[in-house]
Write a protein that holds these residues in place. Structure first.
Motif, PDB file in Angstrom:
ATOM      1  N   GLN A  97      11.855 -17.985  -3.475  1.00 26.46           N
ATOM      2  CA  GLN A  97      10.447 -17.565  -3.319  1.00 26.46           C
ATOM      3  C   GLN A  97      10.385 -16.306  -2.445  1.00 26.46           C
ATOM      4  O   GLN A  97       9.666 -15.343  -2.763  1.00 26.46           O
ATOM      5  CB  GLN A  97       9.611 -18.678  -2.685  1.00 26.46           C
ATOM      6  N   ASN A  98      11.151 -16.298  -1.351  1.00 26.67           N
ATOM      7  CA  ASN A  98      11.162 -15.108  -0.475  1.00 26.67           C
ATOM      8  C   ASN A  98      11.653 -13.876  -1.233  1.00 26.67           C
ATOM      9  O   ASN A  98      11.117 -12.769  -1.049  1.00 26.67           O
ATOM     10  CB  ASN A  98      12.069 -15.343   0.736  1.00 26.67           C
ATOM     11  N   LEU A  99      12.677 -14.059  -2.066  1.00 28.63           N
ATOM     12  CA  LEU A  99      13.239 -12.899  -2.780  1.00 28.63           C
ATOM     13  C   LEU A  99      12.248 -12.350  -3.810  1.00 28.63           C
ATOM     14  O   LEU A  99      12.108 -11.128  -3.964  1.00 28.63           O
ATOM     15  CB  LEU A  99      14.560 -13.301  -3.443  1.00 28.63           C
ATOM     16  N   ILE A 100      11.556 -13.248  -4.502  1.00 25.35           N
ATOM     17  CA  ILE A 100      10.529 -12.793  -5.465  1.00 25.35           C
ATOM     18  C   ILE A 100       9.428 -12.053  -4.709  1.00 25.35           C
ATOM     19  O   ILE A 100       8.957 -10.984  -5.120  1.00 25.35           O
ATOM     20  CB  ILE A 100       9.931 -14.003  -6.230  1.00 25.35           C
ATOM     21  N   PHE A 101       9.041 -12.635  -3.592  1.00 26.79           N
ATOM     22  CA  PHE A 101       7.957 -12.067  -2.772  1.00 26.79           C
ATOM     23  C   PHE A 101       8.375 -10.708  -2.198  1.00 26.79           C
ATOM     24  O   PHE A 101       7.586  -9.753  -2.176  1.00 26.79           O
ATOM     25  CB  PHE A 101       7.652 -13.059  -1.651  1.00 26.79           C
ATOM     26  N   ALA A 102       9.630 -10.605  -1.742  1.00 29.91           N
ATOM     27  CA  ALA A 102      10.113  -9.333  -1.176  1.00 29.91           C
ATOM     28  C   ALA A 102       9.999  -8.226  -2.218  1.00 29.91           C
ATOM     29  O   ALA A 102       9.551  -7.107  -1.920  1.00 29.91           O
ATOM     30  CB  ALA A 102      11.564  -9.488  -0.716  1.00 29.91           C
ATOM     31  N   ALA A 103      10.376  -8.527  -3.456  1.00 31.69           N
ATOM     32  CA  ALA A 103      10.288  -7.524  -4.525  1.00 31.69           C
ATOM     33  C   ALA A 103       8.844  -7.117  -4.756  1.00 31.69           C
ATOM     34  O   ALA A 103       8.533  -5.927  -4.945  1.00 31.69           O
ATOM     35  CB  ALA A 103      10.891  -8.093  -5.807  1.00 31.69           C
ATOM     36  N   ASN A 104       7.942  -8.103  -4.733  1.00 30.77           N
ATOM     37  CA  ASN A 104       6.530  -7.802  -4.964  1.00 30.77           C
ATOM     38  C   ASN A 104       5.946  -6.973  -3.807  1.00 30.77           C
ATOM     39  O   ASN A 104       5.120  -6.079  -4.010  1.00 30.77           O
ATOM     40  CB  ASN A 104       5.762  -9.116  -5.153  1.00 30.77           C
ATOM     41  N   TYR A 105       6.400  -7.246  -2.592  1.00 37.00           N
ATOM     42  CA  TYR A 105       5.961  -6.463  -1.426  1.00 37.00           C
ATOM     43  C   TYR A 105       6.367  -4.996  -1.564  1.00 37.00           C
ATOM     44  O   TYR A 105       5.588  -4.084  -1.334  1.00 37.00           O
ATOM     45  CB  TYR A 105       6.612  -7.027  -0.162  1.00 37.00           C
ATOM     46  N   ILE A 106       7.646  -4.796  -1.911  1.00 39.08           N
ATOM     47  CA  ILE A 106       8.152  -3.421  -2.004  1.00 39.08           C
ATOM     48  C   ILE A 106       7.391  -2.679  -3.100  1.00 39.08           C
ATOM     49  O   ILE A 106       6.942  -1.544  -2.919  1.00 39.08           O
ATOM     50  CB  ILE A 106       9.669  -3.429  -2.253  1.00 39.08           C
ATOM     51  N   GLN A 107       7.196  -3.324  -4.238  1.00 38.62           N
ATOM     52  CA  GLN A 107       6.437  -2.721  -5.335  1.00 38.62           C
ATOM     53  C   GLN A 107       5.054  -2.310  -4.851  1.00 38.62           C
ATOM     54  O   GLN A 107       4.584  -1.194  -5.112  1.00 38.62           O
ATOM     55  CB  GLN A 107       6.336  -3.731  -6.483  1.00 38.62           C
ATOM     56  N   SER A 108       4.391  -3.204  -4.131  1.00 35.19           N
ATOM     57  CA  SER A 108       3.010  -2.964  -3.710  1.00 35.19           C
ATOM     58  C   SER A 108       2.925  -1.818  -2.689  1.00 35.19           C
ATOM     59  O   SER A 108       2.033  -0.965  -2.767  1.00 35.19           O
ATOM     60  CB  SER A 108       2.433  -4.255  -3.115  1.00 35.19           C
ATOM     61  N   HIS A 109       3.856  -1.784  -1.744  1.00 37.00           N
ATOM     62  CA  HIS A 109       3.802  -0.733  -0.714  1.00 37.00           C
ATOM     63  C   HIS A 109       4.117   0.642  -1.322  1.00 37.00           C
ATOM     64  O   HIS A 109       3.503   1.647  -0.943  1.00 37.00           O
ATOM     65  CB  HIS A 109       4.767  -1.050   0.436  1.00 37.00           C
ATOM     66  N   VAL A 110       5.066   0.678  -2.256  1.00 34.82           N
ATOM     67  CA  VAL A 110       5.387   1.954  -2.917  1.00 34.82           C
ATOM     68  C   VAL A 110       4.189   2.408  -3.754  1.00 34.82           C
ATOM     69  O   VAL A 110       3.798   3.581  -3.740  1.00 34.82           O
ATOM     70  CB  VAL A 110       6.665   1.817  -3.775  1.00 34.82           C
ATOM     71  N   LEU A 111       3.599   1.482  -4.481  1.00 37.33           N
ATOM     72  CA  LEU A 111       2.373   1.784  -5.243  1.00 37.33           C
ATOM     73  C   LEU A 111       1.316   2.394  -4.336  1.00 37.33           C
ATOM     74  O   LEU A 111       0.714   3.424  -4.648  1.00 37.33           O
ATOM     75  CB  LEU A 111       1.824   0.486  -5.866  1.00 37.33           C
ATOM     76  N   HIS A 112       1.085   1.738  -3.213  1.00 36.57           N
ATOM     77  CA  HIS A 112      -0.012   2.215  -2.368  1.00 36.57           C
ATOM     78  C   HIS A 112       0.237   3.614  -1.842  1.00 36.57           C
ATOM     79  O   HIS A 112      -0.622   4.491  -1.926  1.00 36.57           O
ATOM     80  CB  HIS A 112      -0.275   1.271  -1.184  1.00 36.57           C
ATOM     81  N   PHE A 113       1.449   3.841  -1.311  1.00 32.98           N
ATOM     82  CA  PHE A 113       1.664   5.148  -0.687  1.00 32.98           C
ATOM     83  C   PHE A 113       1.613   6.268  -1.724  1.00 32.98           C
ATOM     84  O   PHE A 113       0.903   7.253  -1.558  1.00 32.98           O
ATOM     85  CB  PHE A 113       2.990   5.182   0.081  1.00 32.98           C
ATOM     86  N   TYR A 114       2.367   6.105  -2.809  1.00 35.64           N
ATOM     87  CA  TYR A 114       2.486   7.222  -3.762  1.00 35.64           C
ATOM     88  C   TYR A 114       1.326   7.311  -4.752  1.00 35.64           C
ATOM     89  O   TYR A 114       0.774   8.384  -4.974  1.00 35.64           O
ATOM     90  CB  TYR A 114       3.808   7.134  -4.526  1.00 35.64           C
ATOM     91  N   HIS A 115       0.969   6.189  -5.349  1.00 35.79           N
ATOM     92  CA  HIS A 115       0.072   6.281  -6.504  1.00 35.79           C
ATOM     93  C   HIS A 115      -1.386   6.071  -6.142  1.00 35.79           C
ATOM     94  O   HIS A 115      -2.264   6.368  -6.939  1.00 35.79           O
ATOM     95  CB  HIS A 115       0.543   5.318  -7.599  1.00 35.79           C
TER      96      HIS A 115
END
Ligand code: NFE
Ligand code: MG
Length: 511
Positions: A97-115
């Motif tokens: 669960q942590n690993l799935i969540f970690a991937a979703n966190y990274i996706q979300s933070h990259v989305l926010h900053f760049y896009h």
């Protein structure tokens, strides 16, 4: 003289948000926001949809609240059910669960900053002047040129600034570098989604999440599939995201002084490090509150939602275990409720997590990391309560979570139990508290005769973008806008930058 500045819709966020501000003209000629109102513009009704359903539907249905942070909703729901069923996760289940969540966190933070946020700062139109040899930038230039030649501004968006202001990064080279990162970040997000799907089966809405763990097993192949993608993301965060963040902060240093909110922070803590459920569970980033500068332990019985200024006829001031969701379109000014903690307006999100962690005993590593970065930028910690503080917090978190994900991969036991068997109780209740990328997320469930009797979600953007409460206290974003100087009421880019620094998701907030 008083006038108004309105941003509606506020673009480059998730969901439907309008910002209404009152603006006064000062004797100096400057324009200043005196008050602000955040309007969540639609109703969704997930809490009503869940009533009467099998509780095990909840972690699937609530993931549909949002395509950006579905894992947060799925895990909050799983934890609420674990408490209601009296079960705990397996070791491997919790780690996956942590690993799935970690991937979703990274996706979300990259989305926010760049896009989402970067186009407030990058002069995206500089792509039209690009004369280098990078084939991606050349084809991007051709695409924007073609759209403009056809007068097709829809196709050219988001490569056109909404505001024609002289407030973007000046150097073409710097803009081209940031635009190249913008394009690269699209690929990084797809890698992060693939990485989450390794243990989550699919993304955005993972079918693998269940109370007590996941339905996938840990195999060597999956661990390697995750790790190869993590290597790419960790490199991108270190070599591109953090340096771009530093470039943006260097170009706009005034934003260390713009966008402060109350300075009250709430975190439920995130990424469980032991196989328990509830606010006492040890987590990678800790739970806690900071009110008037004082750290205090989290007490979930202090959470209440107010609706005097919201489009709900429900009773006001209810704890989520007794919460009601009765829409009343003609009342109030927003479809968001106003959550409060012991009556206080709280900011949630990466900044809140970092400030809570900074002051939590046993988490000295967070203070050390934050002090090191701020020391190199020569910024005092007090200035974290700002637009740039929020952006920096997101970047730091992305880095820490990527590093920690390697440890979780090492902790997995090949073929270990991914979940547990259990009996559904006839009656029960529970809550799941976690941190979505955008902040404190809680789900509260009451089960009666094997079906959901009541389901309440109190969501990060509901905290940050809340309307005024029954005492008239403005929400965290409303407060952050007060006092801001703007250059043009028709193009209030300064207000947009403040609101976007909170990374609002109105889809989540109205749920
Ligand atoms: Ni729709 Fe979400 C996150 C949650 S935000 S993005 O992060 O929960 O309010
Ligand atoms: Mg709710």
């Amino acid at each position: 003289m008083t006038t108004t500045a309105v941003i509606s819709p506020l673009t480059r966020i998730e969901g439907h948000l309008a910002i209404h501000t009152d603006v006064e003209k000062l004797a100096s000629g400057d324009l200043r926001i005196t008050s602000a109102r955040c309007e969540g513009e639609m109703y969704r009704g997930f809490e009503k949809i869940l009533e009467g359903r099998d509780p095990l539907d909840a972690q699937q249905i609530t993931q549909r609240i949002c395509g950006v942070c579905p894992i947060s909703h799925g895990l909050a729901s799983c934890q609420a059910q674990e408490m209601a069923y009296g079960i705990s996760p397996t070791n491997n289940g919790r780690i996956m669960q942590n690993l799935i969540f970690a991937a979703n966190y990274i996706q979300s933070h990259v989305l926010h900053f760049y896009h989402l946020a970067a186009l407030d700062f990058v002069d995206i139109k500089s792509i039209l002047k690009y004369n280098g040899s990078d084939h991606k930038l050349k084809s991007l230039r051709a695409w924007v040129e073609g759209a403009l030649a056809r007068n097709d501004t829809f196709a050219a968006a988001p490569f056109l600034p909404r505001y024609e202001v002289d407030q973007y990064v000046k150097s073409d080279e710097a803009n081209w570098g940031l635009i190249a990162s913008y394009v690269q970040a699209l690929r990084m997000r797809s890698i992060a989604h693939e990485m989450a799907a390794v243990f989550g089966a699919k993304l955005p809405h993972s079918t693998a999440l269940v109370p007590s763990g996941v339905t996938e097993t840990a195999t060597i192949e999956r661990i390697l599939a995750y790790k190869t993608r993590l290597n790419q993301l960790a490199t991108f965060i270190e070599e591109t995201y953090i340096p771009d963040l530093v470039t943006a902060a260097g170009a706009f240093p005034q934003y260390w002084d713009i966008g402060a909110s109350y300075g009250n922070y709430l975190s439920y803590g995130v990424f469980r490090l032991e196989n328990t459920t509830g606010e006492k569970t040890r987590k990678f980033l800790p739970a806690g509150t900071i009110i008037n500068g004082q750290w205090k332990a989290l007490n979930p019985s202090q959470i209440f939602e107010y609706v005097q200024n919201s489009r709900f006829s429900s009773s006001s001031g209810l704890h989520p275990f007794r919460g009601q969701t009765e829409p009343s379109p003609s009342k109030g000014y927003s479809w968001l409720k106003a959550p409060r903690y012991d009556g206080n307006v709280m900011e949630v999100g990466p900044l809140a997590r970092i400030m809570v962690g900074y002051h939590t005993a046993g988490f000295e590593w967070i203070k050390k990391e934050v002090d090191a970065v701020l020391g190199s930028l020569q910024i005092p910690v007090e200035k974290m309560n700002s637009v740039l503080g929020r952006h920096l917090s997101r970047g730091l978190e992305a880095k820490w979570i990527a590093h920690q994900a390697y440890n979780w991969l090492d902790e997995l036991e090949i073929g270990g139990a991914s979940a547990k068997d259990y009996e559904l109780p006839k009656n029960g209740q529970g809550y799941g508290l976690t941190e979505a990328p955008r902040g404190a997320l809680g789900h509260w469930v009451v089960i009666d005769n094997y079906v959901i009797n009541r389901y309440q979600c109190v969501v990060p953007t509901t905290w940050n973008c809340s309307p005024r409460d029954d005492k008239g206290q403005p929400g965290a974003v409303e407060k952050a806008l007060e006092g801001t100087l703007i250059s043009d009421v028709k193009q209030p880019i300064e207000a947009g930058r403040i609101v976007r620094s909170f990374d609002p998701c109105l889809a989540c907030a109205v749920h």
